[in-house]
Scaffold this active site. Structure first.
Site, PDB file in Angstrom:
ATOM      1  CD1 TRP B 324      -3.010   1.420   0.899  1.00 56.18           C
ATOM      2  CD2 TRP B 324      -1.432   2.420   2.118  1.00 56.18           C
ATOM      3  NE1 TRP B 324      -3.476   2.653   1.249  1.00 56.18           N
ATOM      4  CE2 TRP B 324      -2.532   3.291   2.002  1.00 56.18           C
ATOM      5  CE3 TRP B 324      -0.323   2.830   2.843  1.00 56.18           C
ATOM      6  CZ2 TRP B 324      -2.552   4.547   2.590  1.00 56.18           C
ATOM      7  CZ3 TRP B 324      -0.332   4.088   3.425  1.00 56.18           C
ATOM      8  CH2 TRP B 324      -1.439   4.930   3.301  1.00 56.18           C
ATOM      9  CG  HIS B 325       3.393   2.260   3.281  1.00 57.99           C
ATOM     10  ND1 HIS B 325       2.766   1.223   3.938  1.00 57.99           N
ATOM     11  CD2 HIS B 325       3.339   3.318   4.111  1.00 57.99           C
ATOM     12  CE1 HIS B 325       2.363   1.653   5.120  1.00 57.99           C
ATOM     13  NE2 HIS B 325       2.683   2.919   5.255  1.00 57.99           N
ATOM     14  N   GLY B 326       3.841   1.735  -1.332  1.00 51.29           N
ATOM     15  CA  GLY B 326       4.529   2.096  -2.568  1.00 51.29           C
ATOM     16  C   GLY B 326       4.698   0.908  -3.475  1.00 51.29           C
ATOM     17  CG  PHE B 474       3.125   6.298   0.878  1.00 51.69           C
ATOM     18  CD1 PHE B 474       4.085   5.944  -0.071  1.00 51.69           C
ATOM     19  CD2 PHE B 474       3.551   6.651   2.130  1.00 51.69           C
ATOM     20  CE1 PHE B 474       5.428   5.947   0.243  1.00 51.69           C
ATOM     21  CE2 PHE B 474       4.901   6.648   2.456  1.00 51.69           C
ATOM     22  CZ  PHE B 474       5.827   6.311   1.512  1.00 51.69           C
TER      23      PHE B 474
END
Lengths: 376, 474
Positions: B324-326, B474
């Protein structure tokens, strides 16, 4: 089932039960007094209101000036291109007086004029005169250089929030000296701390020095503390130049490649510009100190400047050939003219441009620009 | 629009002014909605269309789900909502990543294929508002909530500018009811909101960007291996930077909302004083971890399907949380490490958690130090741009730096990082069981006034360079 419209579940935030009005008054008074002190300190250190920060000058203000050429009503007949030496070299008011038309300053620091010239030739119908500053070796970089990418990004269109931020900052800069980019807290800490560094640590002076002040129309002047030799601020800059000068010098083979690639790039552009009535004059900008040693050591004049200017088949002036355009002037950190010398150079260069153009093309620059020759 | 920009100052003053004028509640909400779209459009105006599509789809789909009795149709409608939301996310955020991996996969089986260049701009904050709108449809599908009655309230829930681009990710049941009734801040709320804004922007501009980012960048951008000391200082600097950057955003968002009379939930609770990893995730990015718990971990079965499945669910949740962050495998490793930590902690505490020594203060402090140490290792993967960089950092941090390793940090950076991180960790431990509100309540008024003035002064003289918040990507 909980409802999206029921408020029964909302955890309300706790607010500290304090005397908030008194707290805010104390905070405001302390803040304003501190800011007053900081502004006084900024002005004492020659960070004065009315100047724009360098990055804004070098990128956003460049884009602002460049857009003037896209305006169908613009009357620009004279454009300045090149790197920082042309930026710090030209006094726009004096040049306006001498040439009879106000130049548009489109030189940009750390960047060769290649892409900028291509943009003007290919994307505008400008048919006046372009004075192109030549800084040894940097001129031959045909890419966006150190700051060209940012400038072109600003020109092609940055986000609305960046544009509005720039406008607000320009407005505030007229009133507050502390907004000078060279007076940011952490830049000052980097610049003036006296810690001894370990061997191999990144040199902070490469990022945190101040060379000039910028004003409306990108009129750029040397920052007064840099004009004092030797001073802390002057030494910071010469230290930075030394980092580049310590690299292995350009070889004759490399210089030959540079001449070829530059000719291939610039000649068609000059031809296209001339075909629609415009033209360009190349001016090898002056330098001093270690830069002169460097160009002498590499034999720049014979191996780069001469073959390149011949290949361009355009009017060209080498300032280093004339004391009044070079050695008679103050170049306190070896690369840029002081404020006093900027005035002098801006006055003295004009007859050289007139003569070199007339000798090469058989007409005056005023005929080219379509303006009357000013009475001096 | 960045909170740490002059444009936002002007925008905020206008919004606050309009919100306090004697307009009807509907007009005030419309002002907020238009303001929120302008806030988002200030980056890249065309991307507002994504917000509109997301809003329209979830509004109509959720209504249909609520009235539909047939399970198959309800499921199909939910799938539509998820496909639209995750479709945007997949295209804009993971498009290049998937293409690169596909090309690599083909190359592994001997098929040389060069993908055409695919220059996709990532819409800022897309992961945040996607999760927020999905929560709405999911809540209604899972019969946890009823649909909003007003389209305006729902559109404002999706778009509410204080938390639109970097959270906290707010649940529909928390925010939509607040829009249903008139909310204007009291004077105390206004002052405390402004105080939180100053605190949040101070964290971002002074601590994250001014004190810590230069050291972190110098170390992580080094092309060669750095020394033990530099690797640790660079990592510690990043640990402080990412906290100050992200918690700074959340605090500012909470403050901005409060000045308008709205309440947003906390997103951080002094995470570097966490004792263990489940404690860490109850203190770090709380709104994401609780979202993942409620909409992923529990629907996967949580801990209800036996120990083996629990560990699988934990790992899956954390791996997805990482992604989800990257769009990079380094983020997956970051999530995977946290998954392993949580799984190991679960196993160890199940076996040894009841031993008397586990409850002693000294042991708790020891666990806290271990937690902080292991969290820092994960930050290496979060920050490093690729695995070779991460590997060089990890080997240096374990004392295996090659002879002649680089020492990029100037002394001033070493001093700044050491002092800032020491103060930050000490503050987290002192504040572990309390809150900013409780501390502020006890402080004398002159001290509070002085602290606020000092923070505002340092923000102003630092003159943030307008660096975007890390979590925007993000």
């Amino acid at each position: 089932m909980p409802s999206s419209t029921s408020s029964s579940e909302i955890p309300l935030r706790k607010i500290p039960d304090s005397q908030w009005s008194s707290i805010m008054i104390i905070a405001l008074v302390v803040f304003l007094l501190s800011m007053l002190g900081w502004e006084i300190k900024a002005r004492a250190m020659q960070h004065i209101p009315g100047t724009y920060s360098e990055v804004n000058n070098l990128e956003a203000m460049w884009a602002q000036e460049r857009r003037k050429l896209d305006d169908p009503t613009n009357q620009t007949r004279l454009v300045l291109l090149g790197s920082s030496r042309m930026l710090w070299g030209a006094d726009l008011n004096i040049m306006e007086q001498q040439f009879g038309t106000r130049p548009l300053q489109l030189a940009i620091a750390g960047t060769g004029p290649a892409l900028m010239l291509k943009g003007i030739v290919d994307d505008t119908d400008f048919d006046g005169l372009i004075l192109i500053g030549v800084t040894p070796f940097l001129f031959n970089r045909l890419d966006e250089g150190f700051l060209g990418a940012g400038a072109l990004e600003w020109y092609e269109g940055v986000s609305p929030s960046k544009r509005s931020g720039f406008a607000i900052e320009q407005f505030l800069s007229d009133y507050f000296g502390f907004l000078d980019e060279g007076f940011k807290l952490f830049q000052l800490l980097d610049r003036y701390n006296t810690f001894t560094n370990r061997e191999g640590s990144i040199p902070l002076e490469e990022n945190d020095w101040k060379l000039g002040n910028a004003y409306a129309d990108r009129q750029t002047d040397m920052w007064p503390p840099v004009e004092i030799v030797p001073s802390f601020d002057n030494t910071q800059i010469t230290n930075f130049w030394m980092a580049g000068l310590r690299r292995p010098p350009e070889t004759p083979e490399r210089m030959a490649e540079m001449v070829t690639s530059s000719a291939e790039y610039f000649v068609p552009l000059i031809e296209k510009l001339r075909a629609r009535g415009g033209d360009a004059v190349f001016i090898r900008m002056p330098d001093s100190g270690k830069y002169v040693e460097h160009v002498t050591k590499t034999n720049y004049r014979e191996l780069t400047w001469q073959p390149m200017s011949e290949a361009f088949d355009a009017p060209a002036i080498n300032c280093m050939d004339f004391p009044q355009l070079s050695t008679d002037l103050e170049i306190p950190e070896w690369s840029h003219l002081s404020r006093k010398s900027q005035d002098e150079w801006s006055r003295v260069i004009v007859p050289f441009v007139e003569k070199s153009y007339a000798d090469k093309r058989g007409q005056t620059i005023y005929e080219l620009m379509g303006i009357p020759q000013p009475q001096r | 629009m960045l909170f740490n920009s002059l444009t936002f100052v002007v925008f905020f003053i206008i919004i606050l002014g309009l919100h306090n004028l004697p307009f009807s509640w509907r007009a005030k909400k419309t002002n907020l909605l238009i303001g929120s779209y302008l806030f988002y459009a200030a980056w890249n105006p065309p991307f507002v269309v994504l917000l509109w599509i997301s809003t329209m789809v979830d509004w109509f789909v959720a209504k249909k789900i609520y009235t539909e009795e047939r399970q198959a149709r309800r499921r199909a409608l939910l799938t539509l909502s998820i496909l639209v939301n995750l479709g945007f996310l997949a295209f804009f955020k993971y498009g290049n990543f998937m293409l690169e991996n596909w090309v690599s996969l083909m190359a592994m089986i001997g098929i040389e294929w060069h993908a055409p260049s695919w220059d996709i701009i990532l819409p800022v904050g897309i992961s945040f508002y996607t999760f927020q709108t999905m929560a709405y449809s999911l809540d209604i599908y899972l019969k946890r909530a009823k649909p909003a009655k007003s389209f305006l309230d729902f559109a404002l829930f999706v778009t509410f500018f204080p938390q639109l681009v970097a959270g906290p990710i707010v649940r529909p049941t928390h925010l939509i009811p607040q829009f249903a009734k008139p909310h204007v801040a009291s004077l105390k709320q206004l002052y405390w909101g402004i105080s939180l804004m100053i605190l949040g922007i101070f964290q971002k501009v002074v601590i994250a960007d001014g004190l810590l980012a230069p050291a972190s960048d110098a170390v992580f951008n080094a092309k060669e291996q750095v020394s033990f000391l530099d690797a640790w200082l660079g990592t510690l600097a990043f640990s402080g930077q990412i906290f100050s950057d992200f918690a700074g955003y959340s605090t500012t968002a909470i403050g901005v909302a409060l000045t308008l009379g709205f309440s947003l939930p906390n997103n951080f609770r002094f995470p570097y004083a966490a004792i263990g990893f489940s404690d860490f995730w109850q203190r770090w990015h709380i709104s994401l971890s609780s979202w993942l718990r409620d909409y992923l971990y529990i629907p996967l079965g949580g801990n209800r399907k036996g120990p083996g499945r629990t560990y699988v669910n934990l790992m899956l949740t954390m791996l997805i949380g990482g992604l989800w962050h990257g769009a990079s495998w380094t983020f997956v490793v970051w999530g995977g490490l946290h998954g392993i930590y949580l799984a190991v902690e679960r196993w160890v505490s199940g076996r040894y958690g009841k031993l008397p020594i586990a409850r002693t203060k000294l042991f708790q402090v020891f666990l806290g130090i271990i937690t902080y140490f292991l969290v820092n290792l994960t930050w290496v993967f979060f920050r490093a741009q690729d695995f070779p960089t991460a590997w060089r950092m990890i080997t240096s941090m374990f004392g295996f730096a090659a002879d002649g390793a680089k020492t990029p940090l100037p002394t001033i950076y070493i001093v700044e990082v050491t002092v800032t991180i020491s103060l930050m960790v000490a503050t987290h431990w002192m504040m572990r069981n309390t809150s900013v509100e409780a501390v502020a309540q006890k402080a004398p008024k002159w001290l509070l006034g002085f602290i606020l003035a000092a923070m505002a002064f340092f923000i102003t003289i630092t003159q943030g360079s307008g660096d975007a918040f890390i979590y925007f990507q993000f």
